[in-house]
Design an enzyme around this catalytic site. Structure first.
Site, mmCIF file in Angstrom:
data_model
loop_
_atom_site.group_PDB
_atom_site.id
_atom_site.type_symbol
_atom_site.label_atom_id
_atom_site.label_comp_id
_atom_site.label_asym_id
_atom_site.label_seq_id
_atom_site.Cartn_x
_atom_site.Cartn_y
_atom_site.Cartn_z
ATOM 1 N N HIS A 1 0.581 -11.737 1.062
ATOM 2 C CA HIS A 1 -0.459 -10.938 0.395
ATOM 3 C C HIS A 1 -1.207 -11.740 -0.675
ATOM 4 O O HIS A 1 -2.424 -11.626 -0.812
ATOM 5 C CB HIS A 1 0.168 -9.687 -0.212
ATOM 6 C CG HIS A 1 -0.778 -8.536 -0.289
ATOM 7 N ND1 HIS A 1 -0.380 -7.231 -0.217
ATOM 8 C CD2 HIS A 1 -2.122 -8.480 -0.433
ATOM 9 C CE1 HIS A 1 -1.427 -6.427 -0.308
ATOM 10 N NE2 HIS A 1 -2.499 -7.165 -0.443
ATOM 11 N N TYR B 1 0.839 -1.192 0.000
ATOM 12 C CA TYR B 1 0.000 0.000 0.000
ATOM 13 C C TYR B 1 0.882 1.253 0.000
ATOM 14 O O TYR B 1 1.570 1.545 0.982
ATOM 15 C CB TYR B 1 -0.920 0.023 1.213
ATOM 16 C CG TYR B 1 -1.864 -1.153 1.314
ATOM 17 C CD1 TYR B 1 -2.126 -1.990 0.234
ATOM 18 C CD2 TYR B 1 -2.517 -1.435 2.511
ATOM 19 C CE1 TYR B 1 -2.986 -3.065 0.339
ATOM 20 C CE2 TYR B 1 -3.390 -2.500 2.624
ATOM 21 C CZ TYR B 1 -3.616 -3.314 1.547
ATOM 22 O OH TYR B 1 -4.464 -4.383 1.661
#
Length: 293
Positions: free
Chosen positions: A121, A56
């Site tokens: 992830h 992010y």
């Protein structure tokens, strides 16, 4: 006041059922102050679980979250032991050597000695067994408390469960959670995946539980909400949290949305309301690929 509803991890530890996601935070230096203030306000409201990832903003979200946490901890607004901080490692960093380096970078950006839950992830080219070994090594050195995965479907989890390092001597799966896209407009996990989780008492962590905001404008949900003095977004979140085995991590920055989402913890939907929701958003009748946002 802290959220009163919690969800149990496979270890028996309880964590908040509702947290705050930080996807798309940390992408602009101009927005950083606003994002830090939003997280500080979330803490003041009672949020205690925060989700982020090295992806992010290429570490920017972790930096924003770390700044907010540091300010709140210094001000005595929250104690570290009250917080559950979740972050995620890129698949290309999920090797035996890559995990500790990536984890150290994330801990530095977050300003924390320990990441509470560290997730893969999504699956990449590194063998899953190597990633699990690396995660277990991070636990052993005290860099993380628990590890888990993200965007895993049943076949991925079956492979994970078959790895010797992924289970304890008594057969308990060491994976704390699996974070997937799960919302009324993305109900794929309701076909098979949630049942797999429930059988192992491993919670699902739902990202984009408001359908990236689209569910807040649903007429069907608004009709149900009106009778409860609630909003469509709150009904959508209450549905996600309905069975007590899902952790929802909607992203919000506006103070009103932060408070609105937190209030959804107190909404318990009736059987009639759940039936009306199923009529508007039918459950899946066949297996479909998991959505990835």
């Amino acid at each position: 006041m802290n959220p009163v509803r919690t969800v149990s991890l496979p270890t028996g530890e309880r964590v908040p059922a509702l947290g705050l996601g930080t996807w798309k935070m940390g992408e602009s230096t101009r927005a950083a102050a606003l994002e830090v203030a939003a997280i500080r306000h979330a803490i003041a409201l009672g949020y205690r679980l925060f989700d982020t990832a090295e992806m992010y903003g290429e570490g920017g979200a972790e930096t924003v979250l770390g700044k907010a946490l540091a300010e709140a901890l210094r001000a005595g607004e929250v104690r570290r032991e009250e917080l559950t901080i979740v972050s995620k490692v890129y698949p290309h960093n999920a090797s035996r050597k890559g995990v500790p380096a990536a984890c150290d970078r994330s801990r530095q950006r977050l300003g924390l000695d320990v990441i509470d839950v560290y997730l893969l992830h999504w699956r990449g080219g590194v063998p899953l067994a190597e990633t699990v070994d690396a995660f277990e090594a991070e636990k052993a050195r005290g860099a993380i408390r628990e590890w888990g995965v993200s965007n895993f479907d049943v076949h991925d989890l079956v492979e994970l469960e078959g790895l010797p390092a992924a289970s304890s001597a008594d057969g308990l799966l060491r994976c704390a959670t699996n974070q997937v896209c799960y919302a009324l407009d993305e109900r794929g996990p309701d076909f098979g995946l949630r049942a797999w989780h429930q059988a192992r008492q491993m919670p699902l962590m739902a990202y984009c539980p408001l359908g990236q905001g689209s569910l807040a404008g649903s007429a069907a949900l608004a009709e149900i909400a009106a009778a409860r003095g609630a909003t469509a977004a709150q009904i959508a979140l209450a549905w996600t949290l309905r069975d007590g085995d899902v952790i929802a991590i909607p992203k919000a920055v506006r103070h009103a949305h932060l408070a609105e989402n937190l209030a959804a913890l107190h909404l318990m939907l009736t059987e009639a309301e759940l039936a009306a929701i199923d009529a508007a958003f039918p459950p899946p009748t066949r297996k479909t690929p998991l959505a990835m946002v």
